[in-house]
Design an enzyme around this catalytic site. Structure first.
Site, mmCIF file in Angstrom:
data_model
loop_
_atom_site.group_PDB
_atom_site.id
_atom_site.type_symbol
_atom_site.label_atom_id
_atom_site.label_comp_id
_atom_site.label_asym_id
_atom_site.label_seq_id
_atom_site.Cartn_x
_atom_site.Cartn_y
_atom_site.Cartn_z
ATOM 1 N N ASP A 212 48.661 -46.493 25.763
ATOM 2 C CA ASP A 212 48.927 -46.165 24.371
ATOM 3 C C ASP A 212 49.473 -47.380 23.634
ATOM 4 O O ASP A 212 50.439 -48.007 24.086
ATOM 5 C CB ASP A 212 49.943 -45.022 24.287
ATOM 6 N N TYR B 290 52.399 -52.242 16.701
ATOM 7 C CA TYR B 290 53.162 -52.787 17.829
ATOM 8 C C TYR B 290 52.948 -54.290 17.984
ATOM 9 O O TYR B 290 53.737 -54.963 18.642
ATOM 10 C CB TYR B 290 52.774 -52.110 19.147
ATOM 11 N N LYS C 76 46.448 -46.850 17.035
ATOM 12 C CA LYS C 76 46.874 -46.106 15.851
ATOM 13 C C LYS C 76 46.646 -46.899 14.559
ATOM 14 O O LYS C 76 46.721 -48.133 14.549
ATOM 15 C CB LYS C 76 48.366 -45.758 15.973
ATOM 16 N N HIS D 267 49.472 -43.211 12.474
ATOM 17 C CA HIS D 267 50.802 -43.421 13.033
ATOM 18 C C HIS D 267 51.906 -42.647 12.305
ATOM 19 O O HIS D 267 52.849 -42.179 12.921
ATOM 20 C CB HIS D 267 51.122 -44.918 13.045
#
Length: 278
Positions: free
Chosen positions: A45, A50, A76, A109
């Site tokens: 994931d 990120y 996401k 997200h």
């Protein structure tokens, strides 16, 4: 170890446990993914926000070179890309960083109130074109989902939310179940908050089953049919987190853990978060 799977509302099978990657990056991330896939993980994931998709892409190349292991990849749509309004471009950029031409699961997200309906409609098009195996959302409360479902053609396959024994989110889980939306938990051990990890009930269960408290919590997720994605950059913990399929909690024990709920968050509340900072 027999990894368990769940079937999403479009028929796609998803592992019940995967590797969370925030905030891992660079060589530590590459090493963590290598350890994970060598110990039974097949689900990874990540997210545009990120900042680690490129290193996950490098990990996937390494895995394909040596193991030829097909992984289930989730990424996401970030808030900045929602604001830009071009979801196709955002997905293409994520795919380029990951080095893939298909993503198993693409999630929105955050429910940015100004953009999430329009973003979802674009995600539906990408799903229909076969670029992604399933689409879903993250951090959606019931009222976000109610508004979305009035406009949506496709029901989200997943709602990924903060969920752990101190934040069980049972009303939201019940609502999602009624709509065929699978719950997925992030921060499943509340970032090792002592308030949770030192809880007497969980400590006693860990002694009974000869497991760690995090393993008890992750097994509680599985018993509740909740997909979970614990993050770790430590070899022993990565291996420990997936070693939860050789025991089961009793229904009474599951209920006792359910009753630990305090609506206690370690991450952001979607109704109060600054969407320019996440």
């Amino acid at each position: 170890m027999n990894l368990e799977f769940i079937t999403l509302n479009n028929g796609l099978k998803m592992p019940m446990l995967g590797l969370g990657t925030y905030p891992l990056n660079r060589l530590k991330l590459l090493k963590s993914i290598w350890i994970a896939q060598n110990n039974g993980y097949i689900s990874i994931d990540t997210s545009r926000s990120y900042g680690n998709e490129k290193w996950i892409g490098r990990s996937l190349k390494l895995i394909n070179l040596f193991n030829n292991q097909k992984l289930f990849i989730t990424t996401k749509l970030g808030n900045s890309d929602q604001r830009k309004g071009n979801v196709r471009k955002a997905l293409k950029e994520s795919m380029d960083r990951l080095g893939v031409n298909y993503v198993d699961l693409y999630l929105m997200h955050w429910p940015n109130p100004d953009t999430y309906i329009a973003s979802w409609k674009q995600m539906e098009v990408l799903y229909k074109e076969g670029l992604v195996g399933a689409i879903g959302v993250c951090n959606f409360h019931k009222h976000h989902l109610e508004k979305l479902l009035k406009e949506a053609e496709i029901v989200p396959a997943i709602n990924q939310i903060e969920l752990h024994p101190l934040l069980t989110q049972e009303p939201l889980r019940d609502y999602c179940k009624s709509k065929g939306i699978q719950i997925e938990s992030y921060s499943p051990v509340a970032r090792m908050d002592p308030k949770l990890i030192e809880n007497p009930l969980l400590v006693n269960l860990s002694k009974k089953y000869n497991k760690t408290v995090p393993q008890i919590i992750l097994r509680w997720n599985i018993e509740n049919k909740i997909v979970t994605i614990p993050k770790s950059g430590t070899k022993n913990r990565i291996i420990e987190n997936i070693d939860i399929f050789d025991f089961k909690l009793t229904s009474d024990e599951v209920e006792q853990i359910n009753n630990l709920n305090e609506d206690y968050r370690v991450r952001y509340n979607p109704d109060t978060v600054d969407y320019y900072k996440v």
